[in-house]
Write an enzyme that holds these catalytic residues in place. Structure first.
Site, PDB file in Angstrom:
ATOM      1  CE  LYS A 125      -7.416  -0.180   5.962  1.00  0.00           C
ATOM      2  NZ  LYS A 125      -8.050   0.153   4.901  1.00  0.00           N
ATOM      3  CB  CYS A 128      -3.873   3.433  -1.683  1.00  0.00           C
ATOM      4  SG  CYS A 128      -5.019   4.893  -1.363  1.00  0.00           S
ATOM      5  CG  ASP A 181       0.247  -2.546   6.383  1.00  0.00           C
ATOM      6  OD1 ASP A 181      -0.712  -2.675   6.926  1.00  0.00           O
ATOM      7  OD2 ASP A 181       0.448  -1.844   5.145  1.00  0.00           O
ATOM      8  CD  GLN A 192      -6.842  -4.463   3.599  1.00  0.00           C
ATOM      9  OE1 GLN A 192      -7.968  -5.300   3.891  1.00  0.00           O
ATOM     10  NE2 GLN A 192      -6.963  -3.198   3.555  1.00  0.00           N
ATOM     11  CG  HIS A 205      -1.945   1.141   1.384  1.00  0.00           C
ATOM     12  ND1 HIS A 205      -1.709   2.236   1.873  1.00  0.00           N
ATOM     13  CD2 HIS A 205      -3.367   0.800   0.860  1.00  0.00           C
ATOM     14  CE1 HIS A 205      -2.908   2.959   1.641  1.00  0.00           C
ATOM     15  NE2 HIS A 205      -3.974   2.086   1.247  1.00  0.00           N
TER      16      HIS A 205
HETATM   17  N1  PLP Z   1      -1.781  -0.668   4.341  1.00  0.00           N
HETATM   18  C1  PLP Z   1      -2.617  -1.440   3.900  1.00  0.00           C
HETATM   19  C2  PLP Z   1      -2.356  -2.818   3.507  1.00  0.00           C
HETATM   20  C3  PLP Z   1      -4.063  -0.939   3.767  1.00  0.00           C
HETATM   21  O1  PLP Z   1      -4.834  -1.714   3.230  1.00  0.00           O
HETATM   22  C4  PLP Z   1      -4.489   0.450   4.205  1.00  0.00           C
HETATM   23  C5  PLP Z   1      -5.702   0.806   4.055  1.00  0.00           C
HETATM   24  O2  PLP Z   1      -6.362   0.659   3.018  1.00  0.00           O
HETATM   25  C6  PLP Z   1      -3.406   1.036   4.872  1.00  0.00           C
HETATM   26  C7  PLP Z   1      -1.904   0.625   5.030  1.00  0.00           C
HETATM   27  C8  PLP Z   1      -3.518   2.462   5.411  1.00  0.00           C
HETATM   28  O3  PLP Z   1      -4.476   2.366   6.188  1.00  0.00           O
HETATM   29  P1  PLP Z   1      -4.859   3.653   7.010  1.00  0.00           P
HETATM   30  O4  PLP Z   1      -5.693   4.581   5.987  1.00  0.00           O
HETATM   31  O5  PLP Z   1      -6.010   3.334   8.144  1.00  0.00           O
HETATM   32  O6  PLP Z   1      -3.781   4.463   7.825  1.00  0.00           O
END
Ligand code: PLP
Length: 483
Positions: free
Chosen positions: A305, A443, A279, A282, A202
């Site tokens: 999430k 993203c 990270d 997900q 992401h």
């Molecule tokens: N990392 C992953 C794999 C994501 O799917 C997302 C959000 O879709 C993020 C990071 C960023 O999360 P946040 O916008 O809640 O900080």
């Protein structure tokens, strides 16, 4: 017992492994490991026979093995877990109608809906406990502090951390990664050092590392993925070396749903002395995660999430690492003593929580993980895995639809494109039928580039989704293609 991707299935038979968190359902010892018990989504392996039902625990409907989940066509897989209708009743928003149709929420990778338990916890907190924390010497300050620190303990247990002091509340995954990149990165990454990322990241696990790399003169190396959307471990191994300081990768791809072999990737990184940030944005809503089993140095997630409120997330960090990291933001709450000449700083986690904390969202997130503990993340994983297999199979049968990302191990998200209609238009058409999916680049533009597309349609699952949701989606996609 380990789900590929490093998730731990609570099982006391793992030598030396941390005790399962309270509330997690243990599979009977006769149950097969998840890899064996679940159908592979795109692999060659045949789906194996049903695993035994999880044992019921009196008092919680979700722990009572009431109903056999439907088998996907052509699959011998079925497993008695919980009645998803009961779960759905816990989420008031699922009763909404959109354009006159019942809401079908398949945008869970963007954010998840909230169970009544979380909503009511927030109401109770604001009606009976609300105050700023830590500082006040009055009853409500004490109640609020208990609620906030209680939430930290719940998150520590949920993630298998060795202590609540390893849990830092932040605004979300993005902020957590920025915190590590800024605080740990600036101290430990220098000119010519290397940061290893994967193609599947992401943007929030790319851009913060670019900031650090640009500032200190470090180099970013990228692990390629196969045509199926799986990281290429051989290439990953070749990228690791004595200059690798940090490996940062997603546990589950938000664009494709690929589960990365996290435990193996951590071990490989540690062999060259690199630190690892995973990270987990997900991952955590879909299967059990244990940071100690993974041996992650840092693990990050977003509360919204994970059925919790927006505005809160978690940075897990090993105590020894957090202890030696400098603060990244200055202000109240993070200090020991301030004079105009010099300030000294509090121990973690307070050192990284400058200013008034994200109070109610953290309390709500604590209620969310309580809720999940009662269901049992193992049960969530089994339910979703079966649904993913069903969705994959039925979507793949639509001519004119191409799945993007066909990894054998997937969770949560799936991506596709359809002939002759842009992803955005498909999203709009589905919305007319009350179906919420995400259409766009998610993203994850490097992932889109890898597969030669600008955008995909991305339905994504959560514990409350059922086969009817998938059937509605498939019907709507077919209709869109006909028109
Ligand atoms: N990392 C992953 C794999 C994501 O799917 C997302 C959000 O879709 C993020 C990071 C960023 O999360 P946040 O916008 O809640 O900080």
């Amino acid at each position: 017992m380990t789900l590929s991707g490093g998730a731990m299935i609570p099982n006391t038979s793992i030598p030396g492994s941390p005790a399962p968190f309270p509330g997690a359902v243990e599979l009977p010892s006769t149950a097969q490991g998840m890899d064996g018990a679940l159908p592979r989504l795109f692999g060659d392996a045949e789906p194996s026979a049903s695993a035994s039902a999880a044992p019921g625990t009196p008092g919680y409907y979700f722990l009572t093995p009431t109903l056999a989940t439907r088998s996907s066509p052509g699959s011998s897989f079925s497993r008695r877990i919980f009645d998803v209708r009961d779960i759905r009743r816990d989420f008031p928003i699922l009763q909404e109608r959109v354009h006159g149709k019942p809401l079908v929420w398949l945008d869970n990778a963007a954010t998840t809906q909230k169970p009544r338990a979380v909503i009511q916890r927030l109401v109770h907190y604001y009606e009976h406990e609300y105050s700023n924390v830590h500082r006040g010497a009055h009853t409500l300050a004490a109640r609020s502090t208990d609620a906030y620190e209680g939430a930290r303990e719940k998150l520590a247990r949920f993630l298998g951390a060795s202590s609540p002091s390893e849990v830092v509340f932040v605004r979300g995954t993005t902020e957590a990664i920025n915190l590590v990149a800024s605080s740990w990165g600036r101290r430990h990454i220098g000119a010519g050092d290397e940061i290893v990322l994967t193609t599947l990241e992401h943007h929030s696990n790319i851009v913060p590392w670019q900031f650090v790399a640009d500032e200190v003169g470090a180099v970013i190396r990228v692990v390629p993925v196969s045509d199926r959307g799986e990281v290429m471990l051989d290439d990953y191994g070749k990228l690791l070396g004595p200059r690798t300081r940090m490996v940062a990768f997603t546990h589950v791809s938000n664009a494709l749903g690929t589960i990365l072999p996290a435990q193996e990737m951590v071990q490989m990184a540690h062999r060259v002395g690199a630190r690892v940030l995973i990270d987990g944005a997900q991952a955590v809503a879909h299967f059990p995660v244990n940071v100690q089993t993974l041996d992650a140095d840092f693990y990050v997630l977003s509360g919204h999430k994970l059925f919790g409120p927006s505005g809160v997330g978690v940075l897990y960090g090993k105590k020894a690492l957090l202890d030696e990291m400098p603060p990244w933001q200055g202000g109240g709450n993070m200090i020991q003593r301030v004079t105009f000449e010099k300030s000294t700083f509090a121990d973690p986690p307070a050192r990284f929580e400058a200013g008034t904390a994200t109070l109610a969202p953290a309390v709500g997130l604590g209620a969310a993980v309580d809720y999940l503990d009662r269901i049992g993340m193992v049960n969530v994983a089994f339910h979703e895995r079966e649904l993913m297999a069903y969705a994959t199979e039925t979507l793949s049968q639509i001519s004119g639809l191409r799945m993007i990302g066909t990894a054998a191990e997937k969770a949560g998200a799936m991506s596709f494109v359809v002939d002759g209609i842009s992803a955005e238009d498909v999203g709009r058409i589905l919305d007319q039928d009350g179906i919420a999916v995400r259409a766009g680049h998610h993203c994850a533009q490097p992932t889109m580039d890898r597969f030669g597309v600008d955008a995909t349609v991305r339905p994504s699952l959560a514990v409350y989704n059922n086969h009817a949701d998938i059937d509605t989606l498939v019907r709507a996609v077919r209709r869109a293609l006909r028109h």
